[in-house]
Structure formats: structure tokens, C-alpha cells
Design a protein around this motif. Structure first.
Motif, PDB file in Angstrom:
ATOM      1  N   ALA A 583       1.085  -1.092   0.202  1.00  0.00           N
ATOM      2  CA  ALA A 583      -0.130   0.027  -0.053  1.00  0.00           C
ATOM      3  C   ALA A 583       0.996   1.039  -0.029  1.00  0.00           C
ATOM      4  O   ALA A 583       0.722   2.284  -0.589  1.00  0.00           O
ATOM      5  CB  ALA A 583      -0.967  -0.074   1.154  1.00  0.00           C
ATOM      6  N   CYS A 584       2.049   1.148   0.901  1.00  0.00           N
ATOM      7  CA  CYS A 584       2.900   2.464   0.869  1.00  0.00           C
ATOM      8  C   CYS A 584       3.483   2.555  -0.691  1.00  0.00           C
ATOM      9  O   CYS A 584       3.421   3.700  -0.913  1.00  0.00           O
ATOM     10  CB  CYS A 584       4.063   2.003   1.805  1.00  0.00           C
ATOM     11  SG  CYS A 584       3.664   2.306   3.358  1.00  0.00           S
ATOM     12  N   ALA A 585       3.788   1.545  -1.355  1.00  0.00           N
ATOM     13  CA  ALA A 585       4.152   1.658  -2.694  1.00  0.00           C
ATOM     14  C   ALA A 585       3.366   2.462  -3.541  1.00  0.00           C
ATOM     15  O   ALA A 585       3.762   3.235  -4.430  1.00  0.00           O
ATOM     16  CB  ALA A 585       4.783   0.384  -3.363  1.00  0.00           C
ATOM     17  N   HIS A 590       0.763   6.868  -6.827  1.00  0.00           N
ATOM     18  CA  HIS A 590      -0.413   7.275  -7.096  1.00  0.00           C
ATOM     19  C   HIS A 590      -0.522   8.885  -6.607  1.00  0.00           C
ATOM     20  O   HIS A 590      -1.098   9.821  -7.487  1.00  0.00           O
ATOM     21  CB  HIS A 590      -1.637   6.765  -6.480  1.00  0.00           C
ATOM     22  CG  HIS A 590      -2.038   5.433  -7.212  1.00  0.00           C
ATOM     23  ND1 HIS A 590      -2.930   4.822  -6.545  1.00  0.00           N
ATOM     24  CD2 HIS A 590      -1.334   4.659  -7.967  1.00  0.00           C
ATOM     25  CE1 HIS A 590      -3.076   3.248  -7.377  1.00  0.00           C
ATOM     26  NE2 HIS A 590      -2.150   3.558  -8.173  1.00  0.00           N
ATOM     27  N   HIS A 591       0.304   9.058  -5.620  1.00  0.00           N
ATOM     28  CA  HIS A 591       0.116  10.404  -4.943  1.00  0.00           C
ATOM     29  C   HIS A 591       1.279  11.213  -4.641  1.00  0.00           C
ATOM     30  O   HIS A 591       1.463  12.392  -4.538  1.00  0.00           O
ATOM     31  CB  HIS A 591      -0.589  10.109  -3.782  1.00  0.00           C
ATOM     32  CG  HIS A 591      -2.152   9.705  -3.822  1.00  0.00           C
ATOM     33  ND1 HIS A 591      -3.226  10.569  -4.548  1.00  0.00           N
ATOM     34  CD2 HIS A 591      -2.568   8.621  -3.442  1.00  0.00           C
ATOM     35  CE1 HIS A 591      -4.286   9.412  -4.432  1.00  0.00           C
ATOM     36  NE2 HIS A 591      -3.946   8.355  -3.916  1.00  0.00           N
ATOM     37  N   GLY A 592       2.570  10.387  -4.503  1.00  0.00           N
ATOM     38  CA  GLY A 592       3.684  10.908  -4.090  1.00  0.00           C
ATOM     39  C   GLY A 592       4.482  11.148  -5.203  1.00  0.00           C
ATOM     40  O   GLY A 592       5.816  11.691  -4.979  1.00  0.00           O
ATOM     41  N   TYR A 593       4.377  10.826  -6.553  1.00  0.00           N
ATOM     42  CA  TYR A 593       5.253  11.123  -7.765  1.00  0.00           C
ATOM     43  C   TYR A 593       4.893  12.187  -8.599  1.00  0.00           C
ATOM     44  O   TYR A 593       3.442  12.515  -8.215  1.00  0.00           O
ATOM     45  CB  TYR A 593       5.242   9.724  -8.350  1.00  0.00           C
ATOM     46  CG  TYR A 593       6.340   9.791  -9.565  1.00  0.00           C
ATOM     47  CD1 TYR A 593       7.496  10.053  -9.279  1.00  0.00           C
ATOM     48  CD2 TYR A 593       5.880   9.546 -10.904  1.00  0.00           C
ATOM     49  CE1 TYR A 593       8.361  10.072 -10.387  1.00  0.00           C
ATOM     50  CE2 TYR A 593       6.740   9.528 -11.944  1.00  0.00           C
ATOM     51  CZ  TYR A 593       8.223   9.788 -11.880  1.00  0.00           C
ATOM     52  OH  TYR A 593       9.067   9.860 -12.898  1.00  0.00           O
ATOM     53  N   SER A 594       5.524  12.925  -9.133  1.00  0.00           N
ATOM     54  CA  SER A 594       5.243  14.023 -10.107  1.00  0.00           C
ATOM     55  C   SER A 594       3.790  13.932 -10.943  1.00  0.00           C
ATOM     56  O   SER A 594       3.136  14.688 -11.052  1.00  0.00           O
ATOM     57  CB  SER A 594       6.184  14.672 -10.749  1.00  0.00           C
ATOM     58  OG  SER A 594       6.747  13.606 -11.740  1.00  0.00           O
ATOM     59  N   ILE A 595       3.739  12.733 -11.481  1.00  0.00           N
ATOM     60  CA  ILE A 595       2.843  12.110 -12.429  1.00  0.00           C
ATOM     61  C   ILE A 595       2.263  10.950 -11.889  1.00  0.00           C
ATOM     62  O   ILE A 595       3.096   9.931 -11.726  1.00  0.00           O
ATOM     63  CB  ILE A 595       3.253  12.157 -13.834  1.00  0.00           C
ATOM     64  CG1 ILE A 595       3.973  13.533 -14.415  1.00  0.00           C
ATOM     65  CG2 ILE A 595       2.184  11.697 -14.787  1.00  0.00           C
ATOM     66  CD1 ILE A 595       4.479  13.311 -15.749  1.00  0.00           C
ATOM     67  N   PRO A 596       0.954  10.841 -11.714  1.00  0.00           N
ATOM     68  CA  PRO A 596       0.444   9.694 -11.359  1.00  0.00           C
ATOM     69  C   PRO A 596       0.698   8.353 -12.104  1.00  0.00           C
ATOM     70  O   PRO A 596       0.692   8.538 -13.391  1.00  0.00           O
ATOM     71  CB  PRO A 596      -1.254   9.712 -11.315  1.00  0.00           C
ATOM     72  CG  PRO A 596      -1.337  11.232 -11.212  1.00  0.00           C
ATOM     73  CD  PRO A 596      -0.186  11.752 -11.900  1.00  0.00           C
ATOM     74  N   LEU A 597       1.298   7.310 -11.423  1.00  0.00           N
ATOM     75  CA  LEU A 597       1.773   6.148 -12.506  1.00  0.00           C
ATOM     76  C   LEU A 597       0.984   4.821 -11.810  1.00  0.00           C
ATOM     77  O   LEU A 597       0.587   4.518 -10.468  1.00  0.00           O
ATOM     78  CB  LEU A 597       3.167   6.020 -11.802  1.00  0.00           C
ATOM     79  CG  LEU A 597       3.692   4.693 -12.405  1.00  0.00           C
ATOM     80  CD1 LEU A 597       4.042   4.682 -13.954  1.00  0.00           C
ATOM     81  CD2 LEU A 597       5.338   4.609 -11.860  1.00  0.00           C
ATOM     82  N   VAL A 598       0.248   4.110 -12.710  1.00  0.00           N
ATOM     83  CA  VAL A 598      -0.491   3.120 -12.553  1.00  0.00           C
ATOM     84  C   VAL A 598       0.170   1.681 -12.844  1.00  0.00           C
ATOM     85  O   VAL A 598       0.777   1.663 -14.066  1.00  0.00           O
ATOM     86  CB  VAL A 598      -1.735   3.178 -13.342  1.00  0.00           C
ATOM     87  CG1 VAL A 598      -2.783   1.906 -12.975  1.00  0.00           C
ATOM     88  CG2 VAL A 598      -2.495   4.346 -13.317  1.00  0.00           C
ATOM     89  N   HIS A 599       0.295   0.835 -12.139  1.00  0.00           N
ATOM     90  CA  HIS A 599       1.366  -0.241 -11.988  1.00  0.00           C
ATOM     91  C   HIS A 599       0.655  -1.374 -13.140  1.00  0.00           C
ATOM     92  O   HIS A 599       1.093  -1.942 -13.903  1.00  0.00           O
ATOM     93  CB  HIS A 599       1.460  -1.138 -10.813  1.00  0.00           C
ATOM     94  CG  HIS A 599       2.268  -2.421 -10.995  1.00  0.00           C
ATOM     95  ND1 HIS A 599       1.684  -3.688 -11.439  1.00  0.00           N
ATOM     96  CD2 HIS A 599       3.479  -2.272 -10.348  1.00  0.00           C
ATOM     97  CE1 HIS A 599       2.873  -4.255 -11.326  1.00  0.00           C
ATOM     98  NE2 HIS A 599       3.840  -3.577 -10.873  1.00  0.00           N
TER      99      HIS A 599
END
Length: 765
Positions: A583-585, A590-599
Motif C-alpha cells: 500500500a505504501c508503494a 499514485h500520490h507521491g510522484y510528480s505524475i500519477p503512475l498506474v502499475h
């Protein structure tokens, strides 16, 4: 379509009723047995009938055949079926029936009642969630019984030794269950047995010679268990064998030479064991065989030339061994061959031109050997690509194979002249470079005296490249013994560098569609993201026919291994911590990176565990970056079935909510130890529905039983309450509509609260 016509029940003299495959969807009338007292056969298979099987069906005392397969019946299998004293065939396959076991017993109690059916010949209960243990009374079933099929039933425990009493059995299939223990020696008493299928269980111990007394055996399948020791030599005495599957066990030593007596064998699979020694020349005795798979072992020596006799062979795999020498020219005589895999061996010399005559050959893989010379271009080779020949450094041939052109005699003479000219030019260039370097160093020395001593050059942030040769040596030639796992786009190997640094190497299978793109995506993403719970990328290696990513090594393997492999166990707190790490990752992506990233492909095999059992999310091969201001994007669906959000699977819509959905399914799997692709999930029954219907009162039926300890009732109550809260959270993550799902910040916060509650209550107890 619809209900069963009630007018039928007015015909009290009716002896046979067949309404199979009529799309009927109602419940069976509760008094069906009273209305049709003279019925001797009832066919209702292939409908959509629901509800329970009425107890009154036992009043049809003349019933000899009862076929209810392929419906949606629920509830327990009625014990009253034992009153059908004339019953010969009972087919309940492919329903949602349970065992009828009491709370105090986990035995499949309905089998006890069938002891009264003295004429029973066929018992077919496949694909029902029975979830119980075979009772010892199975040995008291009808002496006429010829066929027992109980596949995909969740049957646990040992195979009772009393099975040997059912002396007329011809077919026994218990595959894909949870059976443990040894294969009972009493099985030797089943002298009429023709098919024995115990595959895909957790049976252990050795294969006893007792099994060789089954002289009428035509199909023996013990694959995908935990059997060890030797292959019994006496198996060669069962000359009636047509199918022999012993793959995916822990068998050792050599192939018994006496197996060459199986001259009528059609398929033999010994793959994924630890067999060694040379391939026996008796391989040539399998003259009618269509499939031979000896891959993933440790065979050495040469491929026997006796293979020339296998003209009916369609599928041959000897991959991932240690075979040496050349590919026999006699392979060209195997005119029926369609699939040939000799990859990951130590084969040398040239590729036989005789393979051009194999007109049916559609798959060829001879990669990762030491082959040399020209790649043939005729026959089936016209359709092959470089993916069939990877990592054979001395091959040459047509440009489409991305190898050097083969030299000719005239070309060779011209080449000598060109080499001499090239050397002359290189000497001239070297002289110029030497002079330039001298001038450069002289200027640099003068400038150094003028540069302040407290100014350092900026360190490079580009990781050092690791060469293919380094990776090849570090993985022992990409040997099977170094293989950590396999995924959609390639394989992951353990690598040990010269300085004893341990790494993981993800080698992409460039023959798979999308592998090039997956490599590029993963390199791009992993270059820019950093988080404690994401797998760290060390470097990469890329050329025209080889692409790999060098990753941080995770010594404790994947979450999938810890959930499903023998001798691995995670307690409740460990599972909680792992899911919090994941969940941390996701919160970071989703929220801590400059652009949202979906795995886009969250599943247990993509969650790796380090020395301290800290979880790291890996495999970003199909991940999606959402552009600024964008919350949803479109893509082609290539994620793993069972974990895919509905909108992703049906429309290709990708958002961060897709990962939340997958995380919800993963939560359920982690605490139930049941995969979303389990056979019990058919048609409308999904993992989410199964969980929703189990909460809150039946949580003890779905939780991984290993988490409960019979002697600690108070602690079990805490565990059940904790898992119930986690499953509520999982359901909130996996709702049908994306907008109704939680976000990962809220999921993480909720899961941390559950952990605090659990720790507090455990301390009090």
C-alpha cells in the motif's frame, strides 16, 4: 427455457426423464421424488438449475441413473441419496455443492451414506467446493464401483489406505485437490485400474514399486506434486502405459533403462525434476510417441542418435539441461515434428541442414547454446526469427536473423586486403589520438593549478552498464539452476558477479509480442522513481537480440512462493506488514510522484521480499504514466486475469482505481490463500462475491486455516475479527464502479489502524 413443466409430474408411471441442456433455470420441486416413484433415470445436466437437491429425490427408489451435472445447485449433497439402493450412476459434476460435513467433522460425510448403494458403478463429483477429507469408509463403497472422479473439489488430507478395497476400480481421478501424505501402498490391490490421476496435489514421499503391479494401467499422472527419489524401474513392466506424466516433482537420479520397454507410449513428460545422467539410447524405442518432454532437468552428455526412429513425434523439449555435442542430423527424419525446444543447453557445432525438411515445424528454440556456422534458410526456417537462435555467438546467415553474413571463398580473399587497409588506417588514427591526448593533458594540468581545490566535478548519475558477457558468466550461462521465476515477457535469474555481488537479472523474451515495449517502459519508469517498497534497478543491458534489466536481488522470493509453496508460512502480522508495504508503494506511485503512475499488473508474483521480509513491488513492464491533468487513459488489456478491474478488462480504461481494485483482490488472496483464478470461481461466482457472501458470519470458512490454532480459541477470535475488518476494506477497494473505490491514502491509513487494533488486543490476551 425457465422452469421444469409441472405437467410432467402428473405422469406417475414415467420411467425416464431427460431435460438435459434446455436452459432450465428454476429450483427442483421439493417433492420431485414423491411425484415420480417409478423413475429409473433422470437427466437434468447442462441447465441452470439452482437451489438445493431435494431430499425427496431418495423416494424415487427405482432410480438407477441421476445426472445433475453442469447446473448451479448449492447446499450439501443429500445423505438421503444412500436410500437409492438401485443407483448405478451418480453425476453431480460442476455445481456449487458442499460436503455436508458437520462442524465437528471435516469428512465428506455424504460418502458414508453411498455405502448403501451396492450397484453404484460411477461416482462423478468434479468441480464442487466440497472442502473436506476422504473418509475411511470409501473402502466400503460398492464392489461394482468402476469410476471415481473428484477433481477440483478442495479435498484435503491423506488418501485413505482403504481405497485398495474398491477392487473393481478402472478410473480414479483426484487431481487438483489439496491431498497430502504418501500414495498408499494398498493401491496395488486395484488390479483393474486403467487411469490413475493424482496430479496437482501436495503428495510427497517416493513412488513405490507397488504401483507397478497395476498391469492394466494406460494413463498414469502423478505430476505437480512433491514426490522425490527415483523413478521406479519396474514402470517399464507396465507395457500397457500410453500416458506417463511425472513432471514437476523432486525426482532424482537417472531415467531407468527399462522404460524403453514402453514401446506403445504416446506421451511421456518427466520435466521439471532433478534427473541427471545421460539420456538413455532406449529413447529410440518410443516409436509411436507424439510428445516427449524432458526439459528442466540436469541431463548431460549427447542427444542419442537413436532418436532417428521417432517419426511420429510432434512435440520434443529437452530445454534447460546440460546437454553437449551436436544436434543429430537424424532430427531431419522426424517428419511429424511441430515443436522443438533445445534451448539453454551446451550444444555446439552447426545447425543440421536436414531440419529444412521438417515441413510441419512451427516452433523452434535453440537459443542459449554454443552453435556455430550458417543458419539454414529453407523450409520452416523461412518463418523463424532471431528469437529462435539467441545467444549463439558464432552463427551467421541471412540479414533477417540479425547475425553476421557467412563468409565465402572470394569474400575471404577480399577480406584479407580490407583487414590490412583497416590496420593501416587504425595506426594513423591512433597516432593522431595520441598527439591530441598529450595536448589535452598538458592543458588540463595547467588549468588544474588555477581551479579552486574545494570544487568537485559533478558525479555521474548514470549507472554503469553491465555487459552481456558479465551477465552470462554471473548466471552460469542462464542455467535453470539460477532461474528465479518466469513472467509474461521473460525470465528472472539469480546472478553472482566476480566481486560476489548478488543481483537479479530480468531477461526479456523478445519473441513475445510487446517485450520490446515492456523493456523500454520499465527502463523509463524505474530510472525516475525511488521508494523503499519498490524494486531498485541497478543497470540494464541492451543490444539487437538481447535485453535485460539488472535488479536488486530479493533473497526471500515472491509473496506467491510464501503463500503457495510447501514449507513456507506467513503469520497474520507478516501478511499485514507485507500488505502495508504494498500500500505504501502504491500510495507513492499514485500520490507521491510528480505524475500519477498506474502499475496495472499487481499480483503476488510481482511482490518480492528482501532479507527482512520487507515487500517491494516489481515488474513495471505494462505500467502507465497518466499525463498531467489526466485521470483516465486507454490502453490494450494485457494484465493478469483475475486481478484486472472491470473497466480495464472490458474497455481498456486505466486509472489509479485499477490498482486499487487489484489491491483489494490481493488482500483477499493474502488472507484466504485462494487465487482469484481458482476453479471455484465460475460464471457469476467471483472472488469478490464469494467474500461478500462470507461476511461477517462465515469468515472462518474462507480464512486461510493455517492462521487459526485449534487450541487458542481466544486468539482465534481476535484473528477472525482482524481478518473480517481487512476483508471489509478489500471489498471497498474492489467495487464494480471505479468512483466508489477508496484511494490508496485512505487504504493505507485504514490498514495501519487494523494493525494497531490487532497488536493491542494480542497484548491484552
Amino acid at each position: 427455457m425457465g422452469a421444469i413443466p409441472t405437467s410432467i409430474f402428473n405422469i406417475s408411471s414415467l420411467q425416464s426423464m431427460s431435460l438435459a441442456e434446455n436452459n432450465l433455470s428454476s429450483n427442483l420441486p421439493s417433492s420431485i421424488g414423491l411425484w415420480l416413484p417409478n423413475l429409473d433415470s433422470l437427466f437434468l445436466g447442462g441447465n441452470k438449475l439452482t437451489g438445493i437437491i431435494p431430499e425427496s429425490i431418495s423416494n424415487a427408489s427405482n432410480l438407477a441413473l441421476l445426472d445433475l451435472d453442469g447446473n448451479a445447485f448449492t447446499g450439501s449433497i443429500p445423505k438421503s441419496l444412500g436410500n437409492l439402493r438401485l443407483l448405478e450412476i451418480l453425476n453431480l459434476e460442476n455445481n456449487n455443492l458442499t460436503s455436508g460435513s458437520s462442524a465437528s467433522s471435516t469428512e465428506l460425510s455424504f460418502l458414508n451414506s453411498l455405502v448403501n448403494c451396492k450397484h453404484l458403478t460411477d461416482l462423478i463429483i468434479n468441480q464442487n467446493p466440497l472442502d473436506g477429507i476422504l473418509p475411511t469408509t470409501i473402502g466400503n463403497l460398492s464392489s461394482s464401483l468402476e469410476n471415481i472422479r473428484a477433481e477440483y473439489c478442495g479435498i484435503r488430507g491423506n488418501i485413505p489406505s482403504e481405497i485398495g478395497n474398491v477392487s473393481n476400480l478402472a478410473f480414479l481421478s483426484l487431481r487438483h485437490n489439496g491431498l497430502i501424505g504418501f500414495i498408499p501402498s494398498t493401491i496395488k490391490a486395484l488390479g483393474k485400474l486403467q487411469i490413475l490421476d493424482l496430479s496437482d496435489n501436495r503428495l510427497h514421499g517416493s513412488i513405490l514399486d507397488d504401483i507397478c503391479q497395476l498391469k492394466n494401467m494406460g494413463d498414469l499422472r502423478l505430476n505437480q506434486n512433491e514426490l522425490f527419489g527415483l523413478i521406479p524401474e519396474c514402470l517399464g513392466n507396465i507395457t500397457s502405459l500410453r500416458y506417463l506424466y511425472l513432471n514437476s516433482n523432486k525426482l532424482t537420479f537417472v531415467i531407468p533403462t527399462r522404460l524403453g520397454n514402453l514401446k506403445d507410449i504416446l506421451e511421456i513428460n518427466l520435466s521439471s525434476n532433478s534427473l541427471n545422467g545421460n539420456l538413455p539410447p532406449q529413447l529410440g524405442s518410443f516409436k509411436v510417441a507424439t510428445l516427449i518432454d524432458f526439459s528442466m532437468n540436469q541431463f548431460t552428455g549427447k542427444i542419442p542418435s537413436t532418436i532417428i526412429g521417432l517419426q511420429n513425434l510432434v512435440n520434443l523439449s529437452l530445454a534447460h539441461n546440460k546437454l553437449q555435442g551436436s544436434i543429430p542430423d537424424s532430427f531431419g527424419s522426424m517428419v511429424s515434428l511441430q515443436f522443438l525446444d533445445l534451448s539453454y543447453n551446451d550444444l555446439s557445432d552447426v545447425i543440421p541442414k536436414s531440419l529444412e525438411t521438417l515441413s510441419h515445424l512451427s516452433y523452434l528454440n535453440i537459443s542459449f547454446n554454443r552453435l556455430k556456422g550458417q543458419i539454414p534458410n529453407g523450409g520452416p526456417f523461412a518463418n523463424f526469427t532471431i528469437q529462435s537462435f539467441l545467444s549463439n555467438d558464432a552463427l551467421c546467415g541471412a540479414p533477417k536473423f540479425q547475425v553476421a553474413p557467412c563468409p565465402t571463398s572470394s569474400f575471404h580473399h577480399l577480406r584479407k586486403k580490407r583487414v590490412a587497409l583497416a590496420l593501416y588506417i587504425l595506426l594513423l588514427i591512433a597516432s593522431i589520438l595520441l598527439a591530441t591526448t598529450f595536448v589535452f593533458l598538458f592543458i588540463k594540468c595547467r588549468r588544474r593549478n588555477q581551479t579552486p581545490s574545494n570544487v568537485d566535478l559533478l558525479p555521474t548519475i548514470t549507472p554503469p552498464r553491465i555487459t552481456y558477457q558479465q551477465l552470462f558468466r554471473a548466471t552460469n550461462g542462464f542455467r535453470e539452476s539460477n532461474l528465479l521465476g518466469m513472467g509474461s515477457f521473460g525470465s528472472v535469474y539469480k546472478a553472482i558477479l566476480k566481486d560476489n555481488t548478488v543481483l537479479a537479472i530480468k531477461v526479456f523474451n523478445l519473441q513475445v509480442e510487446g517485450a520490446f515495449k515492456s523493456f523500454d517502459i520499465e527502463c523509463e519508469i524505474m530510472r525516475n522513481i525511488r521508494h523503499r517498497n519498490l524494486t531498485k534497478v541497478i543497470s540494464s543491458c541492451s543490444n539487437l537480440d538481447f535485453k535485460a534489466i539488472v535488479l536488486e536481488y530479493m533473497p526471500n522470493g515472491s509473496l506467491e512462493r510464501w503463500l503457495y509453496s510447501y514449507n513456507y508460512f506467513l503469520d497474520l502480522l507478516q501478511r499485514l506488514d507485507i500488505m502495508i508495504d504494498v500500500a505504501c508503494a502504491l500510495e507513492y506511485l499514485h500520490h507521491g510522484y510528480s505524475i500519477p503512475l498506474v502499475h496495472c499488473d499487481l499480483k503476488p508474483s510481482n511482490i518480492l521480499l528482501d532479507d527482512d521480509m520487507v515487500a517491494h513491488v516489481s515488474d513495471f513492464g505494462i505500467a502507465k504514466l497518466l499525463d498531467l491533468g489526466e485521470s483516465v487513459t486507454h490502453t490494450k488489456t494485457i494484465a493478469t486475469f483475475g486481478y484486472i478491474a472491470p473497466e480495464f478488462g472490458s474497455k481498456g480504461l486505466v486509472s489509479t482505481s485499477c490498482d486499487v481494485y487489484s489491491y483489494g483482490i490481493l488482500l483477499m488472496e493474502a488472507f484466504t490463500r485462494v487465487k482469484p483464478t481458482d476453479e471455484m470461481f465460475l460464471e457469476d461466482m467471483t472472488m469478490r462475491r464469494w467474500m461478500r457472501e462470507s461476511l461477517p458470519n462465515a469468515i472462518s470458512h474462507v480464512i486461510d486455516a493455517n492462521l487459526l490454532k485449534p487450541e487458542e480459541e481466544h486468539l482465534n477470535a481476535i484473528v477472525l475479527q482482524c481478518v473480517s475488518s481487512i476483508m471489509d476494506l478489500a471489498l471497498s477497494c474492489s467495487t464494480e464502479l471505479p468512483g466508489e473505490r477508496l484511494n490508496m491514502k485512505d487504504v493505507l491509513a485504514a490498514l495501519k489502524k487494523v494493525k494497531l487494533w490487532y497488536l493491542a488486543n494480542c497484548r491484552r490476551s
